[in-house]
Scaffold this motif. Structure first.
Motif, PDB file in Angstrom:
ATOM      1  N   ASP A 286      56.941-116.652  24.268  1.00  0.00           N
ATOM      2  CA  ASP A 286      56.524-117.748  23.544  1.00  0.00           C
ATOM      3  C   ASP A 286      56.444-117.366  22.018  1.00  0.00           C
ATOM      4  N   ALA A 287      57.157-116.321  21.499  1.00  0.00           N
ATOM      5  CA  ALA A 287      57.330-116.262  20.274  1.00  0.00           C
ATOM      6  C   ALA A 287      58.475-114.979  20.051  1.00  0.00           C
ATOM      7  N   ASN A 288      58.971-114.772  18.894  1.00  0.00           N
ATOM      8  CA  ASN A 288      60.027-113.893  18.832  1.00  0.00           C
ATOM      9  C   ASN A 288      59.628-112.539  19.381  1.00  0.00           C
ATOM     10  N   SER A 289      60.329-111.720  19.817  1.00  0.00           N
ATOM     11  CA  SER A 289      60.045-110.354  20.031  1.00  0.00           C
ATOM     12  C   SER A 289      59.615-109.414  18.954  1.00  0.00           C
ATOM     13  N   LYS A 290      58.359-108.785  19.361  1.00  0.00           N
ATOM     14  CA  LYS A 290      57.916-107.910  18.344  1.00  0.00           C
ATOM     15  C   LYS A 290      58.654-106.579  18.085  1.00  0.00           C
ATOM     16  N   GLY A 291      59.571-106.242  18.800  1.00  0.00           N
ATOM     17  CA  GLY A 291      60.421-105.117  18.790  1.00  0.00           C
ATOM     18  C   GLY A 291      61.722-105.192  19.250  1.00  0.00           C
ATOM     19  N   LYS A 292      62.853-104.485  18.924  1.00  0.00           N
ATOM     20  CA  LYS A 292      64.052-104.336  19.399  1.00  0.00           C
ATOM     21  C   LYS A 292      64.150-103.939  20.908  1.00  0.00           C
ATOM     22  N   ILE A 293      64.825-104.758  21.588  1.00  0.00           N
ATOM     23  CA  ILE A 293      65.235-104.514  22.971  1.00  0.00           C
ATOM     24  C   ILE A 293      66.485-104.056  23.149  1.00  0.00           C
ATOM     25  N   TYR A 294      67.024-102.963  23.800  1.00  0.00           N
ATOM     26  CA  TYR A 294      68.134-102.546  23.950  1.00  0.00           C
ATOM     27  C   TYR A 294      68.863-102.775  25.069  1.00  0.00           C
ATOM     28  N   SER A 295      70.350-102.766  25.327  1.00  0.00           N
ATOM     29  CA  SER A 295      70.866-103.295  26.399  1.00  0.00           C
ATOM     30  C   SER A 295      70.701-102.103  27.330  1.00  0.00           C
ATOM     31  N   GLY A 296      70.429-102.169  28.589  1.00  0.00           N
ATOM     32  CA  GLY A 296      70.228-101.154  29.585  1.00  0.00           C
ATOM     33  C   GLY A 296      68.779-100.695  29.543  1.00  0.00           C
ATOM     34  N   GLN A 297      68.041-101.038  28.501  1.00  0.00           N
ATOM     35  CA  GLN A 297      66.685-100.649  28.732  1.00  0.00           C
ATOM     36  C   GLN A 297      65.662-101.091  29.682  1.00  0.00           C
ATOM     37  N   LYS A 298      64.993-100.271  30.392  1.00  0.00           N
ATOM     38  CA  LYS A 298      63.913-100.859  31.237  1.00  0.00           C
ATOM     39  C   LYS A 298      62.778-101.311  30.771  1.00  0.00           C
ATOM     40  N   LEU A 299      62.344-102.554  31.390  1.00  0.00           N
ATOM     41  CA  LEU A 299      61.130-103.280  30.830  1.00  0.00           C
ATOM     42  C   LEU A 299      60.166-103.737  32.037  1.00  0.00           C
ATOM     43  N   VAL A 300      58.975-103.875  31.492  1.00  0.00           N
ATOM     44  CA  VAL A 300      58.112-104.092  32.810  1.00  0.00           C
ATOM     45  C   VAL A 300      57.275-105.227  32.343  1.00  0.00           C
ATOM     46  N   LEU A 301      57.207-106.272  33.370  1.00  0.00           N
ATOM     47  CA  LEU A 301      56.826-107.638  33.376  1.00  0.00           C
ATOM     48  C   LEU A 301      55.418-107.531  34.357  1.00  0.00           C
ATOM     49  N   THR A 302      54.199-107.813  33.784  1.00  0.00           N
ATOM     50  CA  THR A 302      52.806-107.957  34.362  1.00  0.00           C
ATOM     51  C   THR A 302      52.208-109.093  34.143  1.00  0.00           C
TER      52      THR A 302
ATOM     53  N   ILE B  83      59.638-104.189  37.475  1.00  0.00           N
ATOM     54  CA  ILE B  83      60.521-103.241  36.607  1.00  0.00           C
ATOM     55  C   ILE B  83      61.841-104.672  36.547  1.00  0.00           C
ATOM     56  N   LEU B  84      62.203-104.589  35.107  1.00  0.00           N
ATOM     57  CA  LEU B  84      63.553-105.270  34.933  1.00  0.00           C
ATOM     58  C   LEU B  84      64.291-104.495  33.831  1.00  0.00           C
ATOM     59  N   THR B  85      65.656-105.073  33.836  1.00  0.00           N
ATOM     60  CA  THR B  85      66.625-104.191  33.139  1.00  0.00           C
ATOM     61  C   THR B  85      67.304-105.236  32.100  1.00  0.00           C
ATOM     62  N   ALA B  86      67.299-104.988  31.021  1.00  0.00           N
ATOM     63  CA  ALA B  86      67.947-105.654  29.885  1.00  0.00           C
ATOM     64  C   ALA B  86      69.337-105.695  29.911  1.00  0.00           C
ATOM     65  N   SER B  87      70.067-106.757  29.831  1.00  0.00           N
ATOM     66  CA  SER B  87      71.647-106.818  29.904  1.00  0.00           C
ATOM     67  C   SER B  87      72.157-106.985  28.617  1.00  0.00           C
ATOM     68  N   SER B  88      71.576-106.915  27.576  1.00  0.00           N
ATOM     69  CA  SER B  88      72.058-107.157  26.185  1.00  0.00           C
ATOM     70  C   SER B  88      70.961-106.935  25.254  1.00  0.00           C
ATOM     71  N   ASP B  89      71.293-106.436  24.092  1.00  0.00           N
ATOM     72  CA  ASP B  89      70.214-106.369  22.995  1.00  0.00           C
ATOM     73  C   ASP B  89      69.557-107.726  22.529  1.00  0.00           C
ATOM     74  N   THR B  90      68.371-107.714  22.202  1.00  0.00           N
ATOM     75  CA  THR B  90      67.530-108.675  21.770  1.00  0.00           C
ATOM     76  C   THR B  90      66.834-108.255  20.459  1.00  0.00           C
ATOM     77  N   SER B  91      66.967-108.899  19.377  1.00  0.00           N
ATOM     78  CA  SER B  91      66.649-108.556  18.162  1.00  0.00           C
ATOM     79  C   SER B  91      64.978-109.224  17.994  1.00  0.00           C
ATOM     80  N   THR B  92      64.398-108.980  16.748  1.00  0.00           N
ATOM     81  CA  THR B  92      63.185-109.269  16.457  1.00  0.00           C
ATOM     82  C   THR B  92      63.267-110.814  15.951  1.00  0.00           C
ATOM     83  N   SER B  93      64.277-111.255  16.006  1.00  0.00           N
ATOM     84  CA  SER B  93      64.482-112.822  15.615  1.00  0.00           C
ATOM     85  C   SER B  93      64.728-113.472  16.842  1.00  0.00           C
ATOM     86  N   GLY B  94      64.679-113.033  17.877  1.00  0.00           N
ATOM     87  CA  GLY B  94      65.077-113.709  19.050  1.00  0.00           C
ATOM     88  C   GLY B  94      63.957-113.778  20.039  1.00  0.00           C
ATOM     89  N   SER B  95      63.604-114.640  20.737  1.00  0.00           N
ATOM     90  CA  SER B  95      62.999-115.006  21.792  1.00  0.00           C
ATOM     91  C   SER B  95      63.380-114.829  23.457  1.00  0.00           C
TER      92      SER B  95
END
Length: 949
Positions: free
Chosen positions: A739-755, A764-776
């Protein structure tokens, strides 16, 4: 049965008094029952008045009469034995100074055989029969129980508190003839209180003007923050009647005693500068009351009719530099009674004094509706827990009598007070979230404002169920928020609360939610679960009191006197139960300030400070105590003794402290203190709030609640953000949108958790590309949720996976996986051992978190810490460090249920080497268990050896 006069005696005092003594017996009222004479020995009788507490701070002088009976034959001895065997309230005594008439009744009380003893002597012998005014027995009575909050908080006139004590508790008087020590319709109570508001009539008795709630002697009724149910563990309805009576006397700086046939309630300060001994009094029987009576209490020592016998002395106690008193509820929370109907304005509490602090407002109400399912064509149309909304309008009204303020929200949603009528709109349920923070998750709303749209999972403020074979459907909505609000610009004010709510219904037609014509409810109710308002000065503390100090710099004293606690007074923000009240029309309101007498100009002040000031006003100079034997046909504890020590005209005035009266010689041997004549200027300080109670000093449940709240805050702080729209179940997707830009950089291949917002249902999710702090938009490897994830669900990093995606400056993986975790060890801090196996103890630190230890010893009590193991690693060793060797265990826990399994056991300070290494499993975690052996056991931390698989 009625009482009848059983024995009697008449004798004469040395100063001319005629004493008539009567003994009454239960059931001695039958035809032929006739009183017989009993002979008395020596002084005839002696009465002793003693107070509880120190010289200066007694609230009641209990009295005891010893009747010197001559046992001359078997008849007298049979009477003697009957008084012993019959027990309490079988006999009572009446003593008249003069002819037998109500006007001459001087003392009365129940015979108390428990105090008597018999010696084996031949006739005649003397036996002392003991009677009391019942105050001592009254003070030993068992607890009583209020029937509920209504009785606990009900206002009672001060005079009725006094009368109820004498009638119900001490059983001193009754409406029936000769059923108690005091005669029928006898004026048994005499009050002389002289504190009033400036607006109240000086000809009215304060005991008839003002009210208190009996429940002021116990704590406010607590309710569970989740369910709103009353917490009964701390006995919120158990009280002692004696605490009500004694506390009332203390709060008014009054002293009570039985003298001259009346239970007198006197303020000693009424005698300061009073050279005539006149007291403004009012008298009460069970059913009638007098108008103002000016009672003359002066007795002048003239060494003729009123004599001080030789041997009197003057003693002195030091003066005070200051006096302080603690109003236990001076900063008290106030609240609305549990299950109080809110559909019309109800009193919530009083704001008396702006202490330059905000107020923490916690609101929890429940709205319920029931409908006939036929009215919605059920089951064709179905209303689920996530397809209806409750719309509520909240009114918060503060009234000072002449001015009114309403609590509303400004354009940004913050709370303000305004003079124009206004309300607050609250929504809970379907489509409740809007731009108002009171309806937003992460705003003022407590919990979720909307339900998650799952047919088989209920999470949110709304619930529903069926009764009567599905003929009726019941809906329940929790309406909760909390926020700081300012003090209104007018004080004192009484605050009233009103909540009007109704439901807006929709039908579920999978996967859609469609409009529905609202049915007419068969029943509705909107009531309080828990509504509190608390000063910011004490929101982090269990303490709720204010200390008032009266001081005087014009003497050389250094001693400060602590008058102790009172539970009645005025509150900065308090439940009216802890204040003195008045009746304005049909509304009970808290008094503002009191003043003594009828001064010009008016001199009102805070009632608790007035107590400290008046107590101190008699102590600014050394307390002069006259110890003497006074002989007079008019002497009694009520008398203000006027005495010139050297026989000149330099008179001083003394009031009674305690002593013993001997009837035949008509001598009162005792102590009187000199009423101060100084007019010193006594000043007060700003009332001091109680000190803050730290977290580790709080009860275990409060620690747990705070821990849960902190965990939720940490989840938000450590997340990348919240998803802006819901994810459907069983539908593949390759991204989520925040709902807003990401508060931190997310790296490709990084494991994430949605709750879910409450941290449940991790995916458990896996990022398929980088996401910068200017992207949502977060691109992900394809995934298929097995449930709906609602808007507001939280996307966070999977902490143990950082080592796989974050590299050091040299381009190689850092050996530190996370704070306190490297590729060889996981270190557990002392404060991570924070969960206990029993509610009767928690953990705290005494050395700046260098260690933690239990608050109490509980046999076989356990203290736990937990940690995840980085995926791709296995555990080889475990070591728990402590001040003493205790049993420890290592267990495995699961996030999907409460199943645990023991991995190994051992002793603290000794390394456990696992025979088979424990390999990390996704969704499972390690539990370290320490079994305490004493409250002094200290846990320093733990070290877990790991290695890559």
């Amino acid at each position: 049965m009625a009482y009848g006069k059983y024995r009697h005696s008449t004798f004469y005092g040395e100063k001319g008094s005629v004493w008539n003594v009567e003994i009454w017996k239960d059931g001695f009222d039958q035809s032929g029952d006739t009183s017989t004479v009993i002979d008395l020995s020596g002084e005839g009788f002696e009465i002793t008045w003693n107070g509880q507490g120190g010289t200066r701070d007694r609230v009641f002088l209990g009295s005891e009469c010893r009747l010197n009976c001559i046992v001359k034959d078997g008849t007298d001895e049979s009477f003697l034995y009957d008084t012993l065997s019959s027990g309490y309230q079988e006999y009572f005594i009446r003593i008249y100074r003069g002819a037998v008439s109500d006007a001459n009744l001087w003392w009365y009380g129940w015979i108390q055989p428990a105090f008597d003893k018999i010696e084996n002597l031949p006739f005649p012998y003397v036996f002392q029969l003991t009677a009391t005014d019942s105050y001592g027995f009254f003070n030993k009575q068992n607890d009583k129980t209020f029937t509920g909050e209504a009785e606990k908080t009900a206002p009672h006139k001060l005079k009725d508190i006094f009368k109820d004590t004498l009638l119900t508790e001490m059983k001193i008087f009754d409406s029936a003839a000769n059923e108690s020590p005091a005669p029928q319709n006898f004026y048994v109570l005499r009050t002389s209180l002289d504190w009033r508001q400036t607006t109240d009539s000086y000809t009215s008795d304060p005991a008839d003007l003002y009210y208190i709630a009996k429940g002021n002697v116990i704590e406010v009724t607590d309710t569970d923050q989740e369910t709103g149910a009353i917490i009964l563990d701390n006995k919120p309805f158990d009280y002692k009647s004696q605490d009500v009576f004694n506390g009332l006397l203390k709060s008014f700086n009054a002293v009570g005693y039985l003298a001259e046939g009346k239970y007198n309630i006197i303020q000693p300060n009424s005698l300061k500068g009073n050279t005539t001994g006149e007291l403004r009094t009012w008298e009460y029987s069970k059913t009638t009351e007098s108008s103002l009576i000016v009672k003359n209490t002066l007795l002048t020592i003239d060494q003729s009719n009123h004599i001080i016998l030789g041997g009197s002395t003057l003693n002195y106690e030091p003066s005070f530099e200051s006096v302080k008193v603690h109003h236990k509820k001076g900063l008290s929370i106030f609240n609305v009674s549990h299950q109080q109907d809110l559909s019309s304005l109800v009193y919530a509490g009083t704001l008396v004094q702006d202490l330059d602090a905000q107020l923490l407002f916690k609101f929890f109400a429940i709205h319920e509706e029931t409908i006939n399912t036929a009215d919605i064509s059920y089951p064709t149309n179905q209303i689920l827990h996530f397809t209806y909304r409750t719309d509520a309008v909240l009114t918060i009204k503060a009234t000072s009598g002449s001015s009114t303020r309403y609590l509303v929200q400004d354009s940004s949603g913050q709370f303000i007070w305004q003079s124009a009528s206004g309300t607050i709109t609250i929504k809970r349920g379907y489509n409740a979230q809007d731009g108002n923070p009171i309806n937003q998750l992460g705003g003022f709303c407590v919990g979720q404002p909307e339900n998650i749209a799952l047919t088989n999972y209920v999470s949110g403020p709304c619930t529903t169920g069926f009764t009567n074979s599905n003929a009726q459907q019941h809906f329940k909505t929790e309406i909760r928020f909390e926020s700081y609000i300012p003090f209104p610009d007018i004080t004192p004010v009484d605050v009233e609360v009103k909540l009007v709510a109704d439901n807006d219904y929709y039908k579920y037609s999978a996967p859609n939610i469609l409009p529905l014509t609202d049915p007419t409810p068969t029943s509705t109710s909107t009531y309080c679960a828990q509504i509190t308002l608390q000063s910011q000065n004490n929101e982090e503390s269990n303490a709720s009191g204010l200390t008032y100090t009266a001081s005087f710099t014009g003497n050389n004293s250094v001693e400060s006197f602590d008058l102790g606690d009172v539970s009645l007074g005025q509150s900065a923000a308090g439940n009216r139960i802890y204040t003195i009240q008045q009746l304005n029309g049909s509304q009970y309101t808290s008094i503002s300030n009191f003043q003594r007498g009828n001064p010009t100009p008016d001199d009102p002040t805070n009632v608790t400070f007035l107590l400290a000031r008046e107590f101190f006003d008699l102590q600014t100079e050394p307390l002069e105590i006259l110890q003497a034997d006074i002989q007079s046909a008019d002497i009694s504890p009520l008398k203000l003794v006027k005495y010139a020590i050297d026989g000149d005209s330099n008179y001083k005035y003394y009031t009674f402290l305690g002593g013993t009266f001997k009837a035949q010689s008509e001598i009162l041997s005792g102590e009187w203190f000199k009423v101060s004549t100084s007019n010193d200027t006594i000043t007060g300080n700003t009332p001091i709030p109680d000190p803050i109670v730290t977290l580790t000093e709080r009860p275990a449940q409060e620690v747990v609640n705070t821990s849960i709240s902190n965990e939720r805050a940490m989840l938000d702080n450590n997340s990348y953000g919240k998803i802006g729209s819901s994810l459907p179940s069983n539908t593949s997707d390759t991204k989520v949108t925040l709902d807003a830009n990401s508060k931190g950089k997310i790296y490709s291949g990084q494991k994430l958790v949605l709750t879910y917002p409450d941290k449940s249902h991790p995916l458990i999710l896996t990022a398929s590309s980088d996401t910068s702090t200017s992207g949502s938009v977060v691109n992900l490897a394809s995934f298929t949720p097995n449930r709906i994830y609602p808007a507001g669900s939280i996307l966070s990093p999977l902490l143990y996976d950082f080592t796989n995606v974050i590299t050091g400056g040299g381009g190689t993986s850092t050996p530190n996986l996370f704070r306190g975790i490297n590729t060889s060890f996981i270190y557990i801090r002392a404060n991570e051992f924070n969960v206990t196996s029993h509610t009767s103890f928690s953990v705290y630190t005494r050395d700046n978190v260098g260690s933690v230890q239990p608050t109490a010893y509980v046999s076989r009590g356990k203290i736990f810490a937990t940690t995840f193991i980085p995926y791709g690693y296995e555990v080889t060793t475990i070591d728990i460090f402590a001040s003493v060797n205790r049993n420890i265990r290592v267990l495995e826990g699961r996030t999907i249920n409460d199943t645990t399994a023991v991995i190994d056991t051992g002793t603290s300070n000794t390394i456990i080497t696992l025979s088979s290494a424990y390999t990390a499993v996704d969704g499972r975690y390690l539990i370290l268990e320490f079994e305490q052996g004493a409250a002094t056991d200290e846990i320093y931390g733990a070290k877990i050896g790991i290695q890559a698989v």
